[in-house]
Structure formats: structure tokens, C-alpha cells
Design a protein around this motif. Structure first.
Motif, PDB file in Angstrom:
ATOM      1  N   GLY A 168       0.793  -1.228   0.000  1.00  0.00           N
ATOM      2  CA  GLY A 168       0.000   0.000   0.000  1.00  0.00           C
ATOM      3  C   GLY A 168       0.820   1.270   0.000  1.00  0.00           C
ATOM      4  O   GLY A 168       0.741   2.077  -0.922  1.00  0.00           O
ATOM      5  N   ILE A 169       1.626   1.477   1.036  1.00  0.00           N
ATOM      6  CA  ILE A 169       2.374   2.731   1.139  1.00  0.00           C
ATOM      7  C   ILE A 169       3.306   2.910  -0.054  1.00  0.00           C
ATOM      8  O   ILE A 169       3.415   4.006  -0.611  1.00  0.00           O
ATOM      9  N   HIS A 170       3.940   1.833  -0.479  1.00  0.00           N
ATOM     10  CA  HIS A 170       4.838   1.927  -1.636  1.00  0.00           C
ATOM     11  C   HIS A 170       4.064   2.027  -2.955  1.00  0.00           C
ATOM     12  O   HIS A 170       4.662   2.282  -4.005  1.00  0.00           O
ATOM     13  N   ASP A 171       2.763   1.819  -2.911  1.00  0.00           N
ATOM     14  CA  ASP A 171       1.907   1.957  -4.098  1.00  0.00           C
ATOM     15  C   ASP A 171       1.137   3.263  -4.086  1.00  0.00           C
ATOM     16  O   ASP A 171       0.203   3.435  -4.875  1.00  0.00           O
ATOM     17  N   ARG A 172       1.520   4.189  -3.219  1.00  0.00           N
ATOM     18  CA  ARG A 172       0.748   5.437  -3.085  1.00  0.00           C
ATOM     19  C   ARG A 172       0.647   6.194  -4.402  1.00  0.00           C
ATOM     20  O   ARG A 172      -0.343   6.867  -4.661  1.00  0.00           O
ATOM     21  N   ALA A 176      -4.620   3.748  -9.900  1.00  0.00           N
ATOM     22  CA  ALA A 176      -5.623   2.925  -9.233  1.00  0.00           C
ATOM     23  C   ALA A 176      -5.893   1.627  -9.985  1.00  0.00           C
ATOM     24  O   ALA A 176      -5.955   0.547  -9.392  1.00  0.00           O
ATOM     25  N   GLU A 177      -6.044   1.709 -11.315  1.00  0.00           N
ATOM     26  CA  GLU A 177      -6.356   0.509 -12.091  1.00  0.00           C
ATOM     27  C   GLU A 177      -5.204  -0.489 -12.096  1.00  0.00           C
ATOM     28  O   GLU A 177      -5.419  -1.708 -12.080  1.00  0.00           O
ATOM     29  N   ARG A 182      -2.864  -5.643 -10.217  1.00  0.00           N
ATOM     30  CA  ARG A 182      -1.739  -6.364  -9.616  1.00  0.00           C
ATOM     31  C   ARG A 182      -2.147  -7.073  -8.338  1.00  0.00           C
ATOM     32  O   ARG A 182      -1.721  -8.198  -8.071  1.00  0.00           O
ATOM     33  N   LEU A 183      -2.976  -6.399  -7.546  1.00  0.00           N
ATOM     34  CA  LEU A 183      -3.417  -6.998  -6.291  1.00  0.00           C
ATOM     35  C   LEU A 183      -4.246  -8.250  -6.558  1.00  0.00           C
ATOM     36  O   LEU A 183      -4.116  -9.262  -5.847  1.00  0.00           O
ATOM     37  N   GLU A 184      -5.083  -8.216  -7.581  1.00  0.00           N
ATOM     38  CA  GLU A 184      -5.857  -9.398  -7.971  1.00  0.00           C
ATOM     39  C   GLU A 184      -4.923 -10.559  -8.304  1.00  0.00           C
ATOM     40  O   GLU A 184      -5.144 -11.700  -7.867  1.00  0.00           O
ATOM     41  N   GLU A 185      -3.883 -10.289  -9.056  1.00  0.00           N
ATOM     42  CA  GLU A 185      -2.934 -11.330  -9.444  1.00  0.00           C
ATOM     43  C   GLU A 185      -2.194 -11.890  -8.236  1.00  0.00           C
ATOM     44  O   GLU A 185      -1.971 -13.107  -8.136  1.00  0.00           O
ATOM     45  N   ILE A 186      -1.824 -11.013  -7.320  1.00  0.00           N
ATOM     46  CA  ILE A 186      -1.113 -11.454  -6.117  1.00  0.00           C
ATOM     47  C   ILE A 186      -1.996 -12.343  -5.267  1.00  0.00           C
ATOM     48  O   ILE A 186      -1.566 -13.392  -4.773  1.00  0.00           O
ATOM     49  N   ILE A 225      -9.632   0.361  -2.506  1.00  0.00           N
ATOM     50  CA  ILE A 225      -9.519  -0.551  -3.654  1.00  0.00           C
ATOM     51  C   ILE A 225      -9.204  -1.960  -3.165  1.00  0.00           C
ATOM     52  O   ILE A 225      -9.805  -2.946  -3.612  1.00  0.00           O
ATOM     53  N   ALA A 226      -8.257  -2.054  -2.227  1.00  0.00           N
ATOM     54  CA  ALA A 226      -7.875  -3.361  -1.692  1.00  0.00           C
ATOM     55  C   ALA A 226      -9.055  -4.050  -1.024  1.00  0.00           C
ATOM     56  O   ALA A 226      -9.232  -5.270  -1.168  1.00  0.00           O
ATOM     57  N   ALA A 227      -9.867  -3.295  -0.310  1.00  0.00           N
ATOM     58  CA  ALA A 227     -11.026  -3.885   0.369  1.00  0.00           C
ATOM     59  C   ALA A 227     -11.974  -4.535  -0.636  1.00  0.00           C
ATOM     60  O   ALA A 227     -12.519  -5.622  -0.397  1.00  0.00           O
TER      61      ALA A 227
END
Length: 285
Positions: A168-172, A176-177, A182-186, A225-227
Motif C-alpha cells: 500500500g504505502i509503496h503503491d501510493r 488505481a487501475e 496487480r493486487l488481484e494477481e497477487i 480498492i484493496a477492500a
């Protein structure tokens, strides 16, 4: 008149002696203190070489499995964290990246995240001592882009009962898309391990941080977004953002995303409680 001349000579002699002493002291200082960037760099390189030598000697005394872990750390901690880690180990200190000799009767948990996660690792490990084998990914995990490249290394043998992770912090500044994709893939990759997957929401960025108040809003956007990603994928959320927010004035460093010792202790205990509860739920299924 003669008396005045003698006094003058004595004064001059004293001044000469003082000048000699000052010159000697300055010469000694020059021998110990670097006078330019090249000398400073040479001194630093010498100190690092000494630490590397001591670290290699210490590593050579370790069992094969632990030596293999230390090699993974050397390959992945990077130019900032590796020298710090080596210095700490040579000094005999405990760190978040210490080798964990598993108790085969206990569940295995992996923590994945940035420097905030690293900060609470030891507190979580201490709170779960005798209950859970708490491991940490061999890196300051950074943004989701790095996660996609390094997950296979961080997952190791993949034999995990639970993975507690955050980006999160490093993705500030990540679009957004891109962050969502990427989060979906992870998440999909983590779930392939068969472990229970738990998302940790990112802790707050203060509005007066050096990068400006817009970073606070960008971080909160990433949490939102993560939620949604976690809800779509059936992943539980350890909401560290909400948990730590009431305590920020006393536990977050001024104008910084990091925390003091009390803050990391609070976060570590919260993480430990969540992990223990999640593992108990899994056992009851």
C-alpha cells in the motif's frame, strides 16, 4: 628596558609552543577524521569489509538450512537493508529476518509487507511464541509490481498455513487501475499455495508527511480498492488502519509513516491476535 625584552621573548616562546601543540593536534585529527569525500568513502568501505568478514565467519558456523536462509537474505535484502542486517547480526541482535527453526507441531505463518510490517514482525513473533512459527518474507516487500516479480522467492517452499500480507504505502503513486489489477494477481497466486490468506490494510500516512497531504488521500484510496479486491476473492481483512488510527498521536513518528516501539508493539499484538483467531477458525472447519 632589559626586563621588557626578556618578557617579550618569554611571551614569544610560549606562543611558539602553543602553535606547535595546536599543529600537532590538528595533524592527529587528520589521521583519524576523513578530510574529503574520498577518505570518508574509503573509511566506510573498510568498515563494511570488516562487517562482511565477520558476517561470513558467523554464517560459516551455522547449520546448512540456516546458511541457505542467510544466502536468500543476501540475495534479496538489497543495498539498504542488507548492510543494516549484517551489522545487527554481527552485534548479536535479533531481527525480523532471523532464521526460524520450525516446531513441526505448530502452524507456519508468513508475513509479507513493507517496513511497517517489518517493524511489527518481532512483536507478533513474540506474542505467538509456542503457538505459531512466524516467518517473514526475505525483503522489504515494496509495491505490488515488486510483489509480482518476487512472490515465488518470498513464498519459498509454499508450505504455509496462513499468509498475512500487505501492499500500500509503496503503491501510493501507483495508478488505481494498475494497483487493483496487480493486487488481484497477487491474491490468486497466494491462494494457490492452499494457505489461508489475510490482507492487512495499510497504516495511515500523516497529512503533514514530506510528500504532501495528497499522499494521505492516495493511501486511503488504495485501502478502499484493496477492500473491494479482498471482498471479491473471499479474503479476510486485518484492518490495521482502523486499529491504529486512535493511537497515532502517541505511536506514530512525527511527519512520518513509521512508528515508535510502542506503536510496533501494538501492531504486532493485533496481528498476532488476528492470526491466532484465524487459525483457530480454520481448525474448527
Amino acid at each position: 628596558m632589559l626586563k621588557s625584552i626578556r618578557c617579550l621573548r618569554s611571551t614569544l616562546l610560549i606562543l611558539c609552543c602553543l602553535s606547535f601543540i595546536v599543529a600537532s593536534l590538528q595533524a592527529n585529527d587528520k589521521k583519524t577524521e576523513p578530510t574529503n569525500a574520498d577518505e570518508a568513502a574509503a573509511k566506510k568501505a573498510k568498515q563494511e569489509a570488516e562487517i562482511n568478514k565477520k558476517f561470513a565467519a558467523w554464517k560459516a558456523t551455522l547449520p546448512a538450512k540456516q546458511q541457505a536462509w542467510e544466502t536468500v537474505l543476501e540475495e534479496n535484502l538489497g543495498g539498504f537493508y542488507l548492510p543494516i542486517y549484517k551489522k545487527q547480526k554481527v552485534a548479536g541482535q535479533k531481527t525480523a529476518w532471523d532464521y526460524v527453526a520450525d516446531d513441526p507441531t505448530l502452524p507456519r505463518v508468513l508475513l509479507v509487507g513493507d517496513s511497517v510490517s517489518r517493524g511489527y514482525t518481532q512483536a507478533a513473533r513474540n506474542a505467538l511464541k509456542g503457538k505459531v512459527n512466524v516467518h517473514r518474507a526475505p525483503a522489504n516487500c515494496g509495491p505490488t509490481a515488486t510483489g509480482l516479480k518476487k512472490l515465488d522467492v518470498w513464498l519459498g517452499d509454499g508450505n504455509w498455513d496462513l499468509i498475512h500480507f500487505n501492499f500500500g504505502i509503496h503503491d501510493r503513486r501507483t495508478k488505481a487501475e494498475d494497483y487493483e489489477k496487480r493486487l488481484e494477481e497477487i491474491v490468486k497466486r497466494l491462494k494457490q499455495t492452499g494457505a489461508k490468506v489475510v490482507w492487512a490494510s495499510s497504516t495511515p500516512i500523516p497529512a503533514d508527511w514530506k510528500e504532501g497531504p495528497e499522499m494521505k488521500a492516495k493511501l486511503e484510496e488504495k485501502n478502499a480498492i484493496a477492500a473491494k479486491v479482498m471482498e471479491r476473492n473471499g479474503v479476510e481483512i486485518d484492518d490495521l488502519f482502523t486499529f491504529i488510527t486512535p493511537h497515532l498521536s502517541e505511536v506514530q513518528n512525527p511527519k512520518d509513516v513509521h512508528f515508535n516501539g510502542k506503536g510496533y508493539d501494538l501492531l504486532g499484538k493485533q496481528v498476532a491476535e488476528y492470526i491466532e483467531g484465524a487459525l483457530q477458525e480454520e481448525n474448527q472447519k
